[in-house]
Write a protein that holds these residues in place. Structure first.
Motif, PDB file in Angstrom:
ATOM      1  N   THR A   9      -0.001  13.506   2.377  1.00  9.69           N
ATOM      2  CA  THR A   9      -1.331  12.919   2.592  1.00  9.69           C
ATOM      3  C   THR A   9      -1.337  11.402   2.480  1.00  9.69           C
ATOM      4  OG1 THR A   9      -2.449  14.933   1.883  1.00  9.69           O
ATOM      5  CG2 THR A   9      -3.707  12.869   1.789  1.00  9.69           C
ATOM      6  N   PRO A  10      -0.806  10.818   1.392  1.00  8.51           N
ATOM      7  CA  PRO A  10      -0.853   9.343   1.324  1.00  8.51           C
ATOM      8  C   PRO A  10      -0.040   8.674   2.424  1.00  8.51           C
ATOM      9  CG  PRO A  10       0.471  10.243  -0.479  1.00  8.51           C
ATOM     10  CD  PRO A  10      -0.232  11.397   0.155  1.00  8.51           C
ATOM     11  N   VAL A  42      -2.045   8.980   5.755  1.00  6.88           N
ATOM     12  CA  VAL A  42      -3.183   8.053   5.751  1.00  6.88           C
ATOM     13  C   VAL A  42      -2.688   6.615   5.919  1.00  6.88           C
ATOM     14  CG1 VAL A  42      -5.034   7.096   4.326  1.00  6.88           C
ATOM     15  CG2 VAL A  42      -4.661   9.573   4.398  1.00  6.88           C
ATOM     16  N   TRP A  43      -1.645   6.279   5.175  1.00 10.00           N
ATOM     17  CA  TRP A  43      -1.080   4.919   5.271  1.00 10.00           C
ATOM     18  C   TRP A  43      -0.617   4.636   6.691  1.00 10.00           C
ATOM     19  CZ3 TRP A  43       4.042   4.051   6.649  1.00 10.00           C
ATOM     20  CH2 TRP A  43       4.452   2.721   6.621  1.00 10.00           C
ATOM     21  N   GLY A 103       0.965   4.181  -2.879  1.00 11.25           N
ATOM     22  CA  GLY A 103       0.752   5.586  -2.561  1.00 11.25           C
ATOM     23  C   GLY A 103       1.912   6.460  -2.991  1.00 11.25           C
ATOM     24  N   ASN A 124       0.831  -1.212   0.000  1.00 15.79           N
ATOM     25  CA  ASN A 124       0.000   0.000   0.000  1.00 15.79           C
ATOM     26  C   ASN A 124       0.865   1.261   0.000  1.00 15.79           C
ATOM     27  OD1 ASN A 124      -2.260  -1.601   0.069  1.00 15.79           O
ATOM     28  ND2 ASN A 124      -2.559  -1.450   2.277  1.00 15.79           N
ATOM     29  N   ASP A 163       1.930   6.823  -6.854  1.00 18.00           N
ATOM     30  CA  ASP A 163       0.931   7.800  -7.309  1.00 18.00           C
ATOM     31  C   ASP A 163       1.383   9.223  -7.012  1.00 18.00           C
ATOM     32  OD1 ASP A 163      -0.631   5.735  -8.179  1.00 18.00           O
ATOM     33  OD2 ASP A 163      -1.994   5.755  -6.447  1.00 18.00           O
ATOM     34  N   ALA A 164       1.980   9.427  -5.823  1.00 17.84           N
ATOM     35  CA  ALA A 164       2.419  10.777  -5.457  1.00 17.84           C
ATOM     36  C   ALA A 164       3.533  11.273  -6.369  1.00 17.84           C
ATOM     37  CB  ALA A 164       2.872  10.789  -3.997  1.00 17.84           C
TER      38      ALA A 164
END
Length: 578
Positions: A349-350, A353-354, A318, A314, A321-322
């Motif tokens: 942010t990712p 959250v992770w 993330g 995960n 994508d970032a």
């Protein structure tokens, strides 16, 4: 090495040195008694204490004040009373509901030279008969090798015999009833397997109708219950016969003491066998519980690995994508500081959250691991897992997860791509129009630029020729406009293509560092350990909680079984273990 040495060694291994020391002290005290010790036991309210008082009075000895009698149980602990060449031990009555007291009574009997078992005229219930049978055949002390007591060392007495028939009304009828009751008791024991080992049964009236009780100053004639014949009661109350049997024990102290020694240690050996049997059962249950706990912890460790794999996957998704988002959106003429800020903003942010999601999952898993009873060998799992959960209480900031050297490394790898992108962006700032074309014709740099724009010198010459032709036709202005429009479109498309290629190279360069970013976030820093450190410590904590291995329990079982076999051999060896 004697059987007693083997027995003592096995006792030490099963029950421990402290237990053996207590047994040594108990027997040492019994062995030092200068007189024959006679224990009086039986159900409460059978007249044991009254009988001892009467025997002391008959011997002309003082009666201690603690030998109280009454309708309710009055003896709550063992008391010793000197009786000339004998010592009487008055035990609390059986059947009072004090299980611990009764167990202590039966365990203590082995250390005494002789036993007087007193029963009620109503005789005994089945449980008491079985206990008495154990005294008669010796199984109460050593069921593995029962040794009946020496002749005369066990005396059976039916106390308070006047309750079944008043001897004053018919002495002969009373004696007949008494003899019948004695025969009934003997037959009850024989029917349960005692055979010829049943000792004689004495039926006594120690204190007719309780007329003396615990009144001080009693004399032998105080117990007479025939007013006209002061000594006639002796012919029916059975006391003289019991006294004679007791007096015969005094000169046999050495013989009875040796038998008591055998009985004492065999009784301890029997108790140790029972304890060992329970230990083997407990060990089996402990082994089963350890297997279940080991499976549970293995399951938790497997789940921990799965959580780690999912968390890593995960995080990689993330971060990917970032980084791809930064490559798509960052202005191509941005400086390093601007790109750094956009990278941090894109990752924050990712990663936050992770981190929040997976740390909460890790906490729940560790809390589940803590919900287990401590094991003797490893202590409480909370002790091992606590530091891990404590370390996760504060979520580290992004600066700790993405250290500066990581961002610098990203920018260093992306430098060439950013430089190319910036160059294209610089070119794109120029306005495309007729002035570009006209400048390109005469200026060396412009000519080179236009050559690149039109893909070759030949095409440029063709364009110039066309321009000259158009000029000759006085349509130069229109030609310049057409050529400028065409050239501008070509330039824009080329710049867009090159900008897209620059962004693609920038994206590829950033994504090549994805694994480095993920690894550094997982590892953290020396000051702020990351996720991987928490996983490693969680695994170590689970391992610390693990119960002993199956080999450990098998070794204990084998050792204990070997000790039991030694003890059984010692209990069955020879005529006596001493």
């Amino acid at each position: 090495m004697t059987p007693l040495d083997d027995l003592r060694g096995a006792l030490r291994e099963i029950a421990g040195q402290e237990w053996l020391d207590e047994a040594d002290a108990t027997w040492s005290q019994a062995e030092r008694r200068p007189t024959t010790a006679v224990a009086f036991i039986g159900p409460y309210d059978t007249g044991k204490t009254t009988l001892i008082r009467r025997l002391l009075v008959e011997e002309g000895l003082p009666v201690p004040g603690h030998l109280a009698v009454g309708a309710l149980p009055t003896t709550d602990r063992r008391t010793e009373v000197a009786a000339g060449d004998l010592v009487f031990i008055d035990f609390p009555g059986l059947g009072t509901g004090r299980g611990d007291q009764e167990q202590e009574t039966w365990q203590a009997l082995g250390a005494y030279d002789a036993v007087v078992f007193v029963v009620h005229p109503g005789l005994l219930d089945s449980a008491d008969l079985e206990r008495l049978l154990g005294l008669v055949d010796g199984s109460a002390f050593s069921p593995h090798r029962p040794r009946p007591p020496a002749d005369g060392a066990l005396l059976l007495v039916i106390g308070r015999a006047d309750l079944m028939r008043d001897p004053c009304h018919s002495p002969a009828g009373f004696r007949a009833a008494a003899d019948g009751k004695a025969a009934e008791l003997a037959e009850a024991l024989r029917s349960r397997g005692a055979g010829d080992a049943v000792p004689p049964v004495h039926t006594v009236v120690a204190d007719h109708s309780g007329m003396v009780g615990d009144r001080p100053g009693a004399r032998p004639d105080s117990y007479a219950f025939f007013p006209d014949a002061p000594d006639a009661h002796r012919e029916v109350d059975g006391i003289d016969g019991l006294r004679a049997a007791l007096r015969s024990l005094a000169p046999r102290r050495a013989e009875l003491r040796a038998r008591a020694c055998t009985r004492f240690w065999e009784q301890l050996g029997t108790a140790a066998l029972l304890r060992a049997d329970q230990q083997l059962k407990d060990l089996a249950a402990e082994s089963d519980a350890a297997d279940a706990e080991r499976d549970r912890l293995d399951g938790l460790a497997h789940r921990l690995d799965g959580l780690d794999q999912r968390a890593t996957g995960n995080l990689r998704a993330g971060v990917t994508d970032a980084l791809a988002s930064v490559a798509r959106s960052v202005p191509l003429d941005s400086d390093e500081e601007a790109v750094t800020a956009q990278l941090l903003a894109a990752l924050r942010t990712p990663v936050d959250v992770w981190l929040a999601s997976h740390i909460e999952r890790l906490r729940r898993l560790l809390a589940e691991a803590q919900a287990v009873a401590p094991t003797p060998e490893s202590g409480s799992p909370a002790d091992a897992l606590g530091p891990v959960t404590d370390a996760l209480r504060t979520t580290p900031g992004l600066q700790g997860l993405v250290p500066p050297h990581l961002v610098q490394g990203l920018l260093k790898g992306a430098g060439p791509a950013l430089s190319q992108a910036a160059d294209f962006a610089f070119r794109h700032r120029y306005k495309v129009g007729p002035e570009v074309v006209s400048t390109a014709i005469g200026h060396p740099t412009g000519r080179q630029y236009m050559t690149q724009l039109l893909d070759g010198e030949e095409k440029l010459n063709e364009a110039i020729d066309s321009l000259e032709t158009l000029k000759w036709l006085k349509r130069g202005a229109a030609a310049l406009q057409v050529l400028g429009t065409v050239g501008g479109g070509l330039l824009q498309r080329r710049q867009e293509k090159q900008a897209a290629e620059a962004r693609a190279r920038l994206r590829d360069t950033l994504l090549e560092r994805t694994d480095d970013v993920v690894r550094d976030i997982l590892n953290g820093t020396e000051d702020a350990p990351g996720w991987s450190d928490a996983i490693t410590r969680a695994h170590a904590a689970l391992a610390a909680c693990a119960p002993p291995s199956p080999d450990h329990f098998e070794a204990r079982r084998t050792a204990l079984s070997g000790t039991v076999e030694r003890l059984q051999r010692a209990l069955g060896a020879g005529d006596a273990p001493v």
